[in-house]
Scaffold this motif. Structure first.
Motif, PDB file in Angstrom:
ATOM      1  N   LYS A 368       0.841  -1.190   0.000  1.00 28.33           N
ATOM      2  CA  LYS A 368       0.000   0.000   0.000  1.00 28.33           C
ATOM      3  C   LYS A 368       0.876   1.241   0.000  1.00 28.33           C
ATOM      4  CE  LYS A 368      -3.858   2.191   2.468  1.00 28.33           C
ATOM      5  NZ  LYS A 368      -4.764   2.110   3.654  1.00 28.33           N
ATOM      6  N   GLU A 370       2.105   5.100   0.734  1.00 31.28           N
ATOM      7  CA  GLU A 370       2.085   5.829   1.997  1.00 31.28           C
ATOM      8  C   GLU A 370       2.979   7.064   1.919  1.00 31.28           C
ATOM      9  OE1 GLU A 370       3.698   3.181   4.911  1.00 31.28           O
ATOM     10  OE2 GLU A 370       5.672   3.105   3.955  1.00 31.28           O
ATOM     11  N   GLN A 380      -3.353   9.135  -1.433  1.00 28.29           N
ATOM     12  CA  GLN A 380      -4.079   8.003  -0.871  1.00 28.29           C
ATOM     13  C   GLN A 380      -5.546   8.007  -1.309  1.00 28.29           C
ATOM     14  OE1 GLN A 380      -3.580   4.862   0.315  1.00 28.29           O
ATOM     15  NE2 GLN A 380      -2.539   5.596   2.155  1.00 28.29           N
ATOM     16  N   GLN A 395      -4.799   8.796   6.846  1.00 30.80           N
ATOM     17  CA  GLN A 395      -3.657   7.877   7.027  1.00 30.80           C
ATOM     18  C   GLN A 395      -3.299   7.679   8.490  1.00 30.80           C
ATOM     19  OE1 GLN A 395      -0.519   7.510   3.659  1.00 30.80           O
ATOM     20  NE2 GLN A 395      -0.523   9.677   4.244  1.00 30.80           N
TER      21      GLN A 395
END
Length: 399
Positions: A368, A370, A380, A395
């Motif tokens: 994923k 980040e 995101q 996040q």
């Protein structure tokens, strides 16, 4: 009829007196209000602040440095800018192999830099050259892997108020010497005192006339990997700090991240300040130049020092030399920053080798994407934008 006329003759003086008194009070009140409004507009209102809502965040241009072969980064950056209503201008990244050694202002016996450092330096020089050549009052320069919060404009408006507090003169009477909220600005002193100012209790300054961020800065270091904070014993930097409490765009202290291995920056935020605190201060020992704004005078100074006068090391280290006023430099820049920073590297889903065109990586898989210290990440949430969803992923939710 005569009785009615006599009645009119008796009463008007009373009504007239009351009417005149009411009108006087009203006009006096309105006059005081208008004088107050004129004073507020003249001295207290940053009328340029709304410019931050434009497509270039209150700067004249936004430049993004991108190697033409990195079409993946340009695709993602274009999409992120589109959903943030930003207008980008692209600067081609440069391969160091195309930069001859003779174009570097090296000192005698100085070892030439490697190709990756050389290419990075030249790309930034090209951006600064464009700013200088076209006479842009200011511009934001970013690398092509940056991430930012969906509330960026709101963040930068508050940042602008903090910066103007530190670099704009206080409101003063005509003929008197200019004074500043930070007594160690513009000339740092040896007094072991840090001036802290809490937002929104900001002093009244003369409003800027050139930039919403103030008229007396060279670099606004908006994206970095880490930054120290001037301390009481620091004699080389102005020591004014604007403190923003309860900034909901700042992660909780457990999630604050920095690559800077020192006691400064976000490490200090975790220790010495309450949750969700942001600091605005003069840049001190910065690391990485992922996103920075320059004024016209700043661009000229940097172009002279790094492009004409002396090449010393990696580009971000050379900017640090200018901001920290190191001895090898003729020029010292006025540099301001935020802790944590407003821009951060986005590490995309996929192989880690995609992260850098300079450093070697192991190529491990990342499930994923980040970024650090960015809560409502535009990167995101790209999928949500495309699908038309309106609930943003955080996040770093509070826990």
């Amino acid at each position: 009829m005569s009785t009615r006329r006599r009645h009119i003759r008796v009463l008007p003086p009373v009504f007239l007196l009351l009417a005149l008194l009411t009108l006087f009070v009203k006009l006096r009140s309105q006059g005081e209000y208008l004088r107050s409004r004129r004073t507020q507009v003249e001295y207290n209102e940053n009328v340029l602040l709304d410019d931050i809502n434009n497509a270039t965040l209150g700067f004249e241009k936004i430049f993004v440095i991108n190697l033409p072969i990195r079409t993946d980064r340009k695709d993602a950056m274009t999409l992120a800018a589109s959903f943030s209503n930003l207008t980008l201008n692209w600067i081609d990244g440069v391969s160091g192999s195309t930069v001859p050694e003779r174009t570097l202002p090296l000192e005698e016996y100085k070892t030439p830099p490697g190709e990756s450092e050389r290419g990075s330096w030249r790309a930034h020089m090209n951006a600064l050259q464009a700013i200088t050549e076209n006479g842009h009052a200011s511009a934001l320069i970013m690398e092509d892997d940056q991430d930012w919060d969906l509330r960026l404009r709101e963040q930068l408006q508050t940042f602008a108020l903090g910066v103007t507090t530190l670099v704009q003169p206080l409101r003063i009477s005509r003929g008197k010497t200019q004074t500043y909220a930070d007594p160690s600005f513009p000339e740092p002193d040896a007094v072991n005192k840090i001036t802290t100012i809490t937002h929104p209790n900001l002093p009244t300054t003369i409003p800027p006339s050139i930039s919403p961020y103030g008229d007396n800065w060279d670099i606004l270091w908006l994206g970095h990997c880490g930054m120290a904070i001037p301390e009481r014993a620091t004699t080389t930097h102005s020591k004014g700090i604007v403190i923003l409490h309860s900034d909901s765009t700042v992660p909780g202290r457990r999630d604050l991240t920095t690559d800077l291995k020192s006691d400064g920056g976000p490490n200090l935020l975790r220790i010495a300040y309450p949750e969700h605190t942001r600091l605005i201060h003069h840049a001190y020992r910065p690391v990485c130049s992922t996103a920075y704004a320059v004024s016209q005078r700043g661009a000229r100074k940097i172009l002279y020092e790094l492009g004409v006068r002396k090449y010393t090391s990696q580009f971000d280290n050379q900017l640090r030399e200018l901001c920290d006023g190191e001895k090898m430099r003729e020029t010292r820049l006025v540099c301001l920053t935020s802790q944590p920073s407003y821009f951060s590297h986005w590490r995309a889903r996929g192989r880690e080798e995609k992260d850098s065109d300079i450093a070697e990586t192991k190529g491990e898989w990342r499930d994923k994407g980040e970024s650090v210290n960015i809560r409502w990440s535009v990167r995101q949430n790209l999928g949500r934008f495309v699908r038309g969803e309106g609930e943003w992923e955080d996040q770093y939710p509070d826990r």
